[in-house]
Design an enzyme around this catalytic site. Sequence first.
Site, PDB file in Angstrom:
ATOM      1  N   ILE A 245       8.919 -25.815  21.645  1.00  0.00           N
ATOM      2  CA  ILE A 245       8.902 -26.614  20.407  1.00  0.00           C
ATOM      3  C   ILE A 245      10.079 -27.582  20.565  1.00  0.00           C
ATOM      4  O   ILE A 245      11.180 -27.171  20.950  1.00  0.00           O
ATOM      5  CB  ILE A 245       9.028 -25.710  19.151  1.00  0.00           C
ATOM      6  CG1 ILE A 245       9.140 -26.524  17.855  1.00  0.00           C
ATOM      7  CG2 ILE A 245      10.177 -24.732  19.227  1.00  0.00           C
ATOM      8  CD1 ILE A 245       9.084 -25.656  16.569  1.00  0.00           C
ATOM      9  N   SER A 246       9.839 -28.873  20.308  1.00  0.00           N
ATOM     10  CA  SER A 246      10.903 -29.874  20.511  1.00  0.00           C
ATOM     11  C   SER A 246      12.083 -29.611  19.584  1.00  0.00           C
ATOM     12  O   SER A 246      11.933 -29.010  18.519  1.00  0.00           O
ATOM     13  CB  SER A 246      10.370 -31.280  20.220  1.00  0.00           C
ATOM     14  OG  SER A 246       9.228 -31.556  20.981  1.00  0.00           O
ATOM     15  N   ALA A 247      13.252 -30.116  19.988  1.00  0.00           N
ATOM     16  CA  ALA A 247      14.446 -30.005  19.144  1.00  0.00           C
ATOM     17  C   ALA A 247      14.245 -30.817  17.865  1.00  0.00           C
ATOM     18  O   ALA A 247      13.604 -31.878  17.904  1.00  0.00           O
ATOM     19  CB  ALA A 247      15.665 -30.527  19.888  1.00  0.00           C
TER      20      ALA A 247
END
Length: 227
Positions: free
Chosen positions: A63-65
């Site tokens: 999951i992206s930052a």
Amino acid sequence: MVKLKPEEERRRLVEALQAYGALRSPKVIRAMLKVPREMFVLESMKDRAYDDTPLPILSGQTISAPHMVAMMSELLELEAGHRVLEVGAGSGYHAAVVAEIIAPEEAENKGHVYTVEILPELVRFASENLEKTSYAKVVTVIQGDGSRGLPSHAPFDRIFVTASAPSVPPPLVEQLKPGGILVIPVGGAYISQTLRTVKKRQDGQVESSDLMGVAFVPLRGEYGWKS
Ligand code: SAH
């Protein structure tokens, strides 16, 4: 240590992202304050849901930052009513943040997010997360190779890709409406990637600009990395 409530952790994260310059516009701020990131991470990662970092999800993906979700959402210049394509549903979190902006509860003219995911395990993960957070009405998860876009539902006002491509896949530019914006990381499979914005003018001409170095997992499929 006192454990903070998720809403409080979310508020602190959003303040930090504003101070850092990743978050600017009221509608993206509102969306990031609303979407519960803790509902989109693995059970074992819940304590870290509000760290500003990518986190592992299933099948070796991430999951992206939060700062990356914020910055890409700002670059997309989203409006209520937009039809949006995401390539790389992963956890479904970024799709939910975009859905909050293009289809807010009070809007009469609700937009829609179509998110394409290549890995079946993540199609299920994203669908379940979006279902339990009530975003499934405005986000449709589709299994397939998103490097080809989603011709059956084109054209789109906005397209964003959350995996890194060797170069901009031509079908994505074709499936963008005049006046549309595409945001995509391009470059190496794991290193030397740049976040690129492609704008299609009303006359159909495209203009690209490169913004900053980023680190995404590789895009697979026809216009992605082969190995
Ligand atoms: N946007 C996601 C982050 C996903 S990580 C989130 O908010 O959690 C990138 C995702 O892109 C992975 O799930 C990976 O399986 C997917 N992906 C890679 N190549 C793809 C392709 N060609 N089509 C669709 N999805 C792809």
